[in-house]
Design an enzyme around this catalytic site. Sequence first.
Site, PDB file in Angstrom:
ATOM      1  N   ALA A  25      44.180  51.901  28.412  1.00 51.18           N
ATOM      2  CA  ALA A  25      45.121  52.966  28.784  1.00 51.18           C
ATOM      3  C   ALA A  25      45.818  52.629  30.105  1.00 51.18           C
ATOM      4  CB  ALA A  25      44.381  54.296  28.894  1.00 51.18           C
ATOM      5  N   ALA A  26      45.057  52.116  31.060  1.00 43.67           N
ATOM      6  CA  ALA A  26      45.655  51.766  32.362  1.00 43.67           C
ATOM      7  C   ALA A  26      46.648  50.620  32.205  1.00 43.67           C
ATOM      8  CB  ALA A  26      44.552  51.394  33.353  1.00 43.67           C
ATOM      9  N   ASN A  64      41.112  47.417  22.515  1.00 44.67           N
ATOM     10  CA  ASN A  64      39.841  46.698  22.416  1.00 44.67           C
ATOM     11  C   ASN A  64      38.703  47.709  22.476  1.00 44.67           C
ATOM     12  OD1 ASN A  64      38.218  44.423  22.220  1.00 44.67           O
ATOM     13  ND2 ASN A  64      38.138  44.093  24.432  1.00 44.67           N
ATOM     14  N   THR A 114      39.130  42.354  49.413  1.00 46.56           N
ATOM     15  CA  THR A 114      38.504  43.645  49.750  1.00 46.56           C
ATOM     16  C   THR A 114      37.608  43.536  50.988  1.00 46.56           C
ATOM     17  OG1 THR A 114      36.870  43.099  48.077  1.00 46.56           O
ATOM     18  CG2 THR A 114      38.555  44.691  47.458  1.00 46.56           C
ATOM     19  N   ASN A 129      42.049  47.452  50.087  1.00 45.66           N
ATOM     20  CA  ASN A 129      41.383  48.007  48.913  1.00 45.66           C
ATOM     21  C   ASN A 129      42.422  48.817  48.139  1.00 45.66           C
ATOM     22  OD1 ASN A 129      39.911  49.402  47.046  1.00 45.66           O
ATOM     23  ND2 ASN A 129      38.563  50.427  48.513  1.00 45.66           N
ATOM     24  N   TYR A 175      40.443  50.880  30.280  1.00 48.17           N
ATOM     25  CA  TYR A 175      41.189  49.684  30.715  1.00 48.17           C
ATOM     26  C   TYR A 175      42.496  49.542  29.911  1.00 48.17           C
ATOM     27  CZ  TYR A 175      41.758  44.639  31.779  1.00 48.17           C
ATOM     28  OH  TYR A 175      42.223  43.401  32.184  1.00 48.17           O
TER      29      TYR A 175
HETATM   30  P1  NAD Z   1      38.605  38.734  38.813  1.00 51.29           P
HETATM   31  O1  NAD Z   1      37.525  39.742  38.650  1.00 51.29           O
HETATM   32  O2  NAD Z   1      38.262  37.285  38.803  1.00 51.29           O
HETATM   33  O3  NAD Z   1      39.463  39.043  40.117  1.00 51.29           O
HETATM   34  C1  NAD Z   1      39.926  40.340  40.385  1.00 51.29           C
HETATM   35  C2  NAD Z   1      40.518  40.378  41.763  1.00 51.29           C
HETATM   36  O4  NAD Z   1      40.843  41.735  42.057  1.00 51.29           O
HETATM   37  C3  NAD Z   1      39.535  39.911  42.817  1.00 51.29           C
HETATM   38  O5  NAD Z   1      40.238  39.181  43.799  1.00 51.29           O
HETATM   39  C4  NAD Z   1      39.003  41.207  43.386  1.00 51.29           C
HETATM   40  O6  NAD Z   1      38.579  41.111  44.729  1.00 51.29           O
HETATM   41  C5  NAD Z   1      40.252  42.084  43.284  1.00 51.29           C
HETATM   42  N1  NAD Z   1      39.920  43.496  43.334  1.00 51.29           N
HETATM   43  C6  NAD Z   1      39.055  44.205  42.568  1.00 51.29           C
HETATM   44  N2  NAD Z   1      39.007  45.487  42.982  1.00 51.29           N
HETATM   45  C7  NAD Z   1      39.866  45.587  44.032  1.00 51.29           C
HETATM   46  C8  NAD Z   1      40.258  46.640  44.878  1.00 51.29           C
HETATM   47  N3  NAD Z   1      39.756  47.878  44.767  1.00 51.29           N
HETATM   48  N4  NAD Z   1      41.165  46.384  45.856  1.00 51.29           N
HETATM   49  C9  NAD Z   1      41.686  45.150  45.996  1.00 51.29           C
HETATM   50  N5  NAD Z   1      41.346  44.107  45.235  1.00 51.29           N
HETATM   51  C10 NAD Z   1      40.444  44.328  44.256  1.00 51.29           C
HETATM   52  O7  NAD Z   1      39.659  39.074  37.683  1.00 51.29           O
HETATM   53  P2  NAD Z   1      40.851  38.226  37.050  1.00 51.29           P
HETATM   54  O8  NAD Z   1      40.418  37.820  35.707  1.00 51.29           O
HETATM   55  O9  NAD Z   1      41.389  37.213  38.001  1.00 51.29           O
HETATM   56  O10 NAD Z   1      41.910  39.423  36.837  1.00 51.29           O
HETATM   57  C11 NAD Z   1      43.100  39.563  37.593  1.00 51.29           C
HETATM   58  C12 NAD Z   1      44.015  40.527  36.857  1.00 51.29           C
HETATM   59  O11 NAD Z   1      44.307  40.017  35.558  1.00 51.29           O
HETATM   60  C13 NAD Z   1      43.392  41.910  36.627  1.00 51.29           C
HETATM   61  O12 NAD Z   1      44.376  42.899  36.767  1.00 51.29           O
HETATM   62  C14 NAD Z   1      42.924  41.836  35.188  1.00 51.29           C
HETATM   63  O13 NAD Z   1      42.847  43.110  34.609  1.00 51.29           O
HETATM   64  C15 NAD Z   1      44.005  40.980  34.571  1.00 51.29           C
HETATM   65  N6  NAD Z   1      43.620  40.319  33.339  1.00 51.29           N
HETATM   66  C16 NAD Z   1      42.618  39.405  33.296  1.00 51.29           C
HETATM   67  C17 NAD Z   1      42.316  38.800  32.086  1.00 51.29           C
HETATM   68  C18 NAD Z   1      41.243  37.768  31.953  1.00 51.29           C
HETATM   69  O14 NAD Z   1      40.981  37.339  30.837  1.00 51.29           O
HETATM   70  N7  NAD Z   1      40.605  37.319  33.011  1.00 51.29           N
HETATM   71  C19 NAD Z   1      43.015  39.146  30.930  1.00 51.29           C
HETATM   72  C20 NAD Z   1      44.023  40.078  31.006  1.00 51.29           C
HETATM   73  C21 NAD Z   1      44.324  40.657  32.224  1.00 51.29           C
END
Ligand code: NAD
Length: 249
Positions: free
Chosen positions: A159-160, A151, A40, A65, A157
């Site tokens: 729903a999405a 959850n 971002t 973004n 979250y």
């Molecule tokens: P994180 O918060 O460590 O990383 C999220 C990433 O998304 C970051 O690189 C951030 O910069 C980017 N991001 C956020 N908003 C943004 C935007 N508007 N535009 C572009 N980039 C954006 O999260 P994570 O745990 O690595 O999660 C990654 C994916 O996995 C997500 O979709 C999350 O919902 C999903 N997820 C994570 C978990 C978990 O336990 N960590 C579980 C299930 C699903």
Amino acid sequence: MSESVLAQELALVTGASRGIGRAIAEQLARNGATVIGTATTEAGAQGITEWLAAGNFKGRGVVLNVADAASTEAALKDIEANEGALTILVNNAGITRDNLLLRMKQEEWDDIMNTNLASVFRLSKAVLRGMMKARRGRIINIASVVGVMGNAGQTNYAAAKAGIIGFSKSLAREVGSRGITVNVVAPGFIATDMTAKLPAEQQQALSAHVALGRLGSVEDIAHAVAFLASPQAGYITGETLHVNGGMYM
Ligand code: NAD
């Protein structure tokens, strides 16, 4: 998997500055793909360019973004002009805005829908044009166990993320005849910044519901995505791969 299995591929991974996205970008790069990782901020994009170069991988970081249509369009134009048509899209970027429904503000709902779900619509639609022409391509969307099981505190979250699963199943039917696959990886609880926000007791309580007895690692998710991007997964589409260590509630 062989190091050059993705040598012909140009992959876009959103949210690749840290966490799961970074691990996915690294794994695809290790398998030979040219990887465009999004962040971002300029500093975040520069960081991606640097760690890709340090690993002798092909690719770079770009600012994108996902919540903003104009930013998405600008980044995609830049990639098309410099690297060409994308053959792999990983919609990974995502955020949480947790609240109980009775306390949830409209903007907390809207933010999640826009960043976590509408972004998948925008990016998939834009990238598909090139894939349709090439008659090949892989779209891999990152959902969540929460989208499957629900959850408390995460109606927005959940729903999405459930929306991503329905979207992917439907799109798989639309584009299968063009040799394009669309799949979902649904992580369980993975040790990243997102889960680090949870209190230690809650993290322990979550592990108690995992057959393997631990939180997952970002590499656990990256390997699943790399498999779905590989030729070995060519006959898999519209599927959700649950990478959650065996979760039961
Ligand atoms: P994180 O918060 O460590 O990383 C999220 C990433 O998304 C970051 O690189 C951030 O910069 C980017 N991001 C956020 N908003 C943004 C935007 N508007 N535009 C572009 N980039 C954006 O999260 P994570 O745990 O690595 O999660 C990654 C994916 O996995 C997500 O979709 C999350 O919902 C999903 N997820 C994570 C978990 C978990 O336990 N960590 C579980 C299930 C699903």
